[in-house]
Design a protein around this motif. Structure first.
Motif, PDB file in Angstrom:
ATOM      1  N   UNK A  56       0.909  -1.361  -0.011  1.00 19.04           N
ATOM      2  CA  UNK A  56      -0.131   0.031   0.062  1.00 19.04           C
ATOM      3  C   UNK A  56       0.751   1.335   0.003  1.00 19.04           C
ATOM      4  N   UNK A  58       0.423   5.812   0.016  1.00 18.78           N
ATOM      5  CA  UNK A  58      -0.723   6.691   0.349  1.00 18.78           C
ATOM      6  C   UNK A  58      -0.124   8.041  -0.431  1.00 18.78           C
ATOM      7  N   UNK A  64      -3.983  12.296  -1.608  1.00 17.79           N
ATOM      8  CA  UNK A  64      -4.355  11.762  -0.159  1.00 17.79           C
ATOM      9  C   UNK A  64      -5.234  10.557  -0.279  1.00 17.79           C
ATOM     10  N   UNK A  65      -4.824   9.734  -1.671  1.00 17.02           N
ATOM     11  CA  UNK A  65      -5.604   8.290  -1.696  1.00 17.02           C
ATOM     12  C   UNK A  65      -4.834   7.543  -1.352  1.00 17.02           C
ATOM     13  N   UNK A  66      -5.140   6.354  -0.902  1.00 15.60           N
ATOM     14  CA  UNK A  66      -4.411   5.052  -0.734  1.00 15.60           C
ATOM     15  C   UNK A  66      -4.643   4.061  -1.745  1.00 15.60           C
ATOM     16  N   UNK A  84      -7.806   0.786  -4.928  1.00 15.10           N
ATOM     17  CA  UNK A  84      -7.973  -0.258  -3.668  1.00 15.10           C
ATOM     18  C   UNK A  84      -8.930  -1.569  -4.090  1.00 15.10           C
TER      19      UNK A  84
END
Ligand SMILES: [Zn+2]
Lengths: 88, 999
Positions: A56, A58, A64-66, A84
């Motif tokens: 993962x 970030x 600011x998205x994972x 995701x």
């Protein structure tokens, strides 16, 4: 410095991102009775492969998205990045 | 007479512009376009420094980045000084001052040269062997002496006055090196529509075309290069840079390049940066970095005047400088014949000493036809001349080249050596390319590319001009075609060049019987053949071990001229082939880079951003002394008269307890939370219950990490059904936001919640003290501010003289307190109103120090207790752990160590004498005078001077703390040399029942 393709923003340099660990780890469901071993596996135990690893990241200095990254831990080659809910 | 070694009409220097400079205190002249090296050589100066270990006199070896000897100390106008500059790279400017390094008192009489006579005591690994015993001598005696004797120049003491800049660039094709292959690939790629960056380390473009007698098309090589450069410069899709060293090949084709932008300019403006560091992300990288000549190894091969044949030629043809007037050309290959021919053409008679039997190449035949004297099957065996070479011993080999049949002495003033060419594979290797050994050229060349790396020309071992041009045009087209999809092909021009034969694999000259001349391999680190032989004899077989034991290739030149010779020696001794020995790792940077360039503009206050509250200017005007809180600058205290920190903070804290104080709490982290599942989300994030929190009420919450450790605390207020305002500590604000985003996006994406940082959107002021309600009433006339109107933990929205404001009844100080938030732009308005209206209630601003005092004596935890090692019960916060629901980290709390009844617990600590402040970080122990290691029972986390009781008070995390109340222990701080008898009391020192906040 790696170049990582954020699935939302496109290719950006590594200094815009922070690393978030193994993408395959799944948090046990809330309230579910589980053994110490299962919990310890979730909190502490991680594979440390040489080679392909799904992880993962970030995009902290961006959207600011994972999201998910498939990366070779030895060569740093990035095979694919995905949102995701997408498959790596 | 000056510049007696300067030729009249050769070279690319500007003879109309005479430049004066100083070297070792003496004034010399050169011309614009010279390097410090070429100008010194024009004046007949070869002696430039002393070697590292033996302090042997040394002169120039190369003409560029490969130079191992000519390291000088530079003194700039206005600036301090710079050590370790390569004289071969320093451009001559008016008034330049340079000095030799590593010599005392002077380069021609050097005290340290006694090491040379004692060289038997300085074999390989001498540091390890000689200076180990007795151990105590190392720090006090050996190290200081070695440091003094083995100097690499003097580090500047003043801050660097120059500016350095960083630049980020993207391109389709980066070409490193502007020789024939680099120029042709850049042209082909650019003409086919690619965005190209062409980088050349030197001042002049063209590489080998600057010195080689070749024609391309119908032009001389140099003319062709000039034409291509002006063509490239005119194209909008091309960046052409000289003085720019691409020194690192990093992951994902990130190339880093250092451009020298100032030192060569006579009158730079104050805004001219000294250097620019370019980070270039290239889709394709063409490495056309050329090759470096390697020396031959023979007795006393390090005297000033012994120089690489290619360097001698560059000095002659680029700078119009003869490195000597009685030259010997010593070679094992044909390329050095060019140097001999150029000497001859400039009226100097050279002697060629060639280790081979004969050579029939066109260049050798040209030398023969010019009647140059050639001694085949011969070697330079030894040399003489202390500060400058004056003669050489030439030997005729016996049949198997193990010894000499005949020796003769020849007087000479320079020896130009050539041991064949080593491709500059550094960048290729850094890119991940595992190199392979090429038997034909006896050197490593790139093999399989790991990144988008393409090495061409002599950097990959293709030494003919024809191959370089063909390869360049082909690669430039192919790569650009892949990127742009265009098909505009450039035609490769015809070329004419001399032909060169096979070199001799023989490069290390044997010593005549009973002679023990030093034969140097690594000049800069003084590593001789005998050192490498010794290392192998002592069992260092791996090339990496040999390198470290002998220090071969570990100096600032990183062994550009010596690594391969070292490898060959090891392989000869071990009777292995070179591929089995392998090579040492090539790491960036290829050439030394200044720290300034790496740091760029991130110096001083630009090192990191400074965050200031909108009230900052008021604090400044009111004598605030600031403290760093993360990136924020917060008032620590407001100084009155000659007050010190303790006096001021005590006054401020007392005023809070007695009247009312106001504190700027803008820096506190604020997160806006919205969405239908917000309460459910908080319920999972915090350890206590959140589902039933009424609208218009706040609650204190603690969040854990999954491993059960306390992560952060703060209050969160329900503004409306699906809208919450969360506060975090100043320090953890960013981490808490990432934490929340992680759970919302990765773990529970089904929750309908959005979070966003609102820290900078709101300015905050905390009013604290018994008069705070009265003041609140004056600020907000339209609302009921009574205990019933705004209850403890209540929330109200109102307007502050027309400015929308949020009022939270929360307290960090333990007093009756409120926190007011307004939009940041109105922060200063709010603050001034508070001060103005609070005057009659004796309001005073208070800083972080008073804030700490107030919270410590209340037993309220903060960052010094929430230190990443404690769980809720350690902080007496176990009452906030909900039994009815699951939350992040809950499962961990059942681990064995976390349920231990004797775990650490937060306690209060007071000194028995009620006078001595206990240093933060002190250990609590049973016996203050026990011998070390004194078993530690706990540590003091925070200390203050209690304004309530007027004596010191501290918080501590103590093992089995809850059963230790009333016990007498010792607080010891070996750092501060303190040993204080203390009593353990409750952590809630003031108002343990919490009546004030609810009053
Ligand atoms: Zn993004």
């Amino acid at each position: 410095m790696l170049e990582i393709k954020c699935p939302y923003c496109g290719k950006r340099s590594q200094n815009e991102f922070s690393y978030g660990g193994d993408a395959k780890i799944k948090r046990p469901e809330l309230g579910k009775e589980i053994s110490d071993k299962e919990w310890d596996n979730f909190v502490y135990y991680r594979d440390n492969p040489k080679g392909k690893h799904s992880e993962l990241w970030h995009h902290i200095s961006g959207c600011r998205q994972w999201f998910k990254v498939s990366r070779d831990t030895a060569s740093h080659e990035i095979f694919k990045t995905a949102k995701l809910d997408e498959d790596l | 007479m000056s510049q007696t070694y300067r030729l009249n009409n050769v070279g690319y220097i500007n003879r109309d512009k005479k430049i004066s400079f100083k070297f070792n205190g003496k004034k010399y002249f050169g011309y614009k376009g010279d390097t410090l090296a070429s100008a010194l050589l024009a004046n007949g100066v070869h002696l430039v420094g002393r070697s590292f270990k033996y302090h042997r006199p040394r002169g120039f070896v190369g003409a560029g980045v490969d130079e191992p000897n000519a390291k000088v100390q530079l003194y700039f106008k206005g600036a301090d000084t710079e050590p370790n500059a390569n004289a071969t790279e320093v451009e001559l400017v008016e008034g330049l001052i340079a000095r030799s390094q590593n010599c005392w008192p002077s380069v021609s009489f050097d005290f340290g040269a006694i090491n040379n006579l004692l060289n038997k005591f300085f074999p390989a690994g001498f540091y390890y062997k000689t200076f180990m015993w007795p151990k105590s001598f190392w720090y006090k005696i050996y190290e200081p002496i070695i440091r003094k004797a083995a100097g690499l120049g003097i580090a500047p003491l003043k801050p660097d006055p120059d500016k350095y800049e960083h630049k980020y660039e993207y391109c389709d094709v980066l070409v490193a090196g502007s020789g024939p292959s680099g120029l042709s690939s850049a042209l082909a790629a650019a003409k086919n529509g690619a965005r190209v960056i062409l980088a050349e380390d030197k001042v002049r473009f063209g590489g080998s075309l600057l010195t080689d007698e070749v024609t391309i098309g119908n032009k001389k090589g140099k003319e062709w290069a000039d034409e291509i450069i002006s063509q490239l410069k005119s194209m909008p899709n091309v960046i052409v840079k000289n003085r720019s060293q691409v020194f690192g090949y990093y992951d994902h084709n990130m190339m880093v390049m250092c451009e020298r932008t100032k030192d060569h300019i006579e009158n730079p403006s104050e805004f001219t940066p000294r250097q620019k560091l370019w980070h270039i992300r290239a889709k394709e990288v063409i490495i056309s970095t050329g090759s470096i000549e390697r020396p031959l190894t023979f007795g006393n091969n390090d005297r000033p005047g012994i120089i690489l044949a290619s360097a001698a030629r560059e000095y002659m043809k680029v700078y119009g400088v003869l490195v000597g007037k009685k030259p010997i050309i010593f070679t094992n290959n044909d390329s050095a014949y060019d140097t001999a021919i150029d000497f001859k053409k400039n009226g100097i008679d050279p002697i060629i000493v060639d280790t081979r039997n004969d050579s029939q190449s066109s260049v050798a035949n040209e030398a023969k036809s010019l009647n140059i004297s050639i001694k085949f099957f011969c070697a330079v065996v030894n040399t003489k001349g202390y500060l400058r070479l004056n003669s050489a011993t030439i030997g005729k080999f016996n049949s198997d080249k193990s010894d000499y049949e005949k020796l003769e002495n020849i007087s000479c003033d320079c020896i130009c050596v050539s041991g064949n060419w080593t491709p500059t594979v550094h960048l290729s290797s850094q890119s991940g390319n595992k190199l392979k050994f090429n038997e034909t050229i006896d050197a490593f060349i790139p093999n399989q590319s790991k990144q988008n790396e393409n090495t061409i020309g002599s950097a990959k071992g293709s030494f003919t001009l024809k191959e370089s041009l063909e390869d360049g045009f082909k690669k430039g087209f192919e790569l650009s075609n892949k990127i742009t999809g265009k098909n505009e092909k450039s035609i490769t021009p015809t070329s004419n060049e001399k032909n060169y034969g096979q070199h001799d694999k023989f490069w290390c000259m044997p010593l005549p019987k009973k002679k023990h001349y030093k034969r140097f391999v690594d000049f800069q680190n003084d590593v001789a053949v005998s050192d490498i032989e010794l290392a192998v004899r002592e069992g260092f077989k791996s090339i990496e071990h040999v390198k470290r034991y002998t220090t071969l290739g570990m100096a600032t030149d990183q062994g550009k001229t010596s690594n391969l010779s070292g490898l060959q020696l090891v392989s000869d001794i071990e009777k292995k082939i070179i591929p089995e020995v392998g090579h040492t790792t090539f790491r960036p940077p290829y050439t030394p880079i200044t720290i300034g360039a790496i740091v760029g503009r991130e110096v001083g206050k630009h090192y990191r951003p400074t965050r200031k509250s909108p009230i900052h200017e008021w604090h400044e005007k009111n004598n605030a002394v600031f403290v760093d809180a993360g990136l924020w600058l917060r008032p620590r205290y407001y100084k009155k008269g000659n007050e010190n920190l303790l006096e001021a903070s005590t006054r401020e804290a007392r005023n809070v307890r007695k009247n009312v104080g106001v504190c700027d709490v803008t820096s506190l982290g604020k997160i806006d939370i919205k969405g239908a599942d917000s309460a459910e989300f908080l319920n999972r994030v915090y350890t206590n219950a959140w589902m039933k929190l009424p609208i218009g009420k706040g609650r204190y919450g603690v969040m854990l990490r999954e491993d059960g450790i306390v992560f952060d605390d703060g209050t969160t207020t329900r503004i409306s059904e699906n809208h919450f305002h969360m506060t975090t500590t100043t320090a953890q604000a960013a981490n808490v936001l990432s934490h929340l985003e992680y759970y919302l996006q990765v773990v529970w994406p089904e929750l309908d919640v959005n979070v966003v940082s609102a820290t900078e959107q709101w300015a905050g002021a905390a009013l604290a003290g018994p008069n705070s309600r009265k003041l609140l009433g004056k600020l907000f006339k339209n609302i009921d501010v009574s205990n019933e109107g705004i209850q403890f933990m209540g929330y109200k929205e109102s307007d502050l003289f027309g400015v929308p404001a949020r009022i939270f009844r929360i307290s960090f100080s333990g007093e009756l307190a409120y926190e007011i938030n307004v939009e940041s732009d109105y922060g200063i308005f709010m603050w001034k109103k508070i001060i103005e209206l609070g005057k009659e209630m004796n309001i005073e601003p208070y800083g972080t120090e008073a804030l700490s005092t107030l919270r410590i004596e209340m037993g309220h935890v903060a960052g010094s207790e929430i230190d990443g090692r404690v769980i809720s019960s350690d902080l007496s916060l176990e009452g906030m752990l909900s039994k009815k629901k699951d939350f992040i980290g809950k499962r961990s709390l059942f681990r064995e160590a976390f349920v231990n009844p004797n775990r650490e617990k937060i306690v209060g600590v007071i000194p028995i004498d009620k006078k001595t402040m206990i240093p933060e970080g002190s250990h609590l122990v049973n016996d203050g005078n026990a011998t070390l290691p004194n078993p530690k029972l706990g540590h003091v986390s925070a200390s203050c001077w209690s304004v309530e009781y007027n004596n010191p008070f501290s918080l501590a995390i103590l093992k089995d703390g809850k059963n230790k109340i009333g016990e007498k222990l010792y607080a010891v701080s070996p750092l501060k040399n303190k040993n204080i008898p203390v009593e353990i009391i409750s952590s809630h020192y003031v108002d343990p029942k919490g009546e004030r906040v609810r009053s």
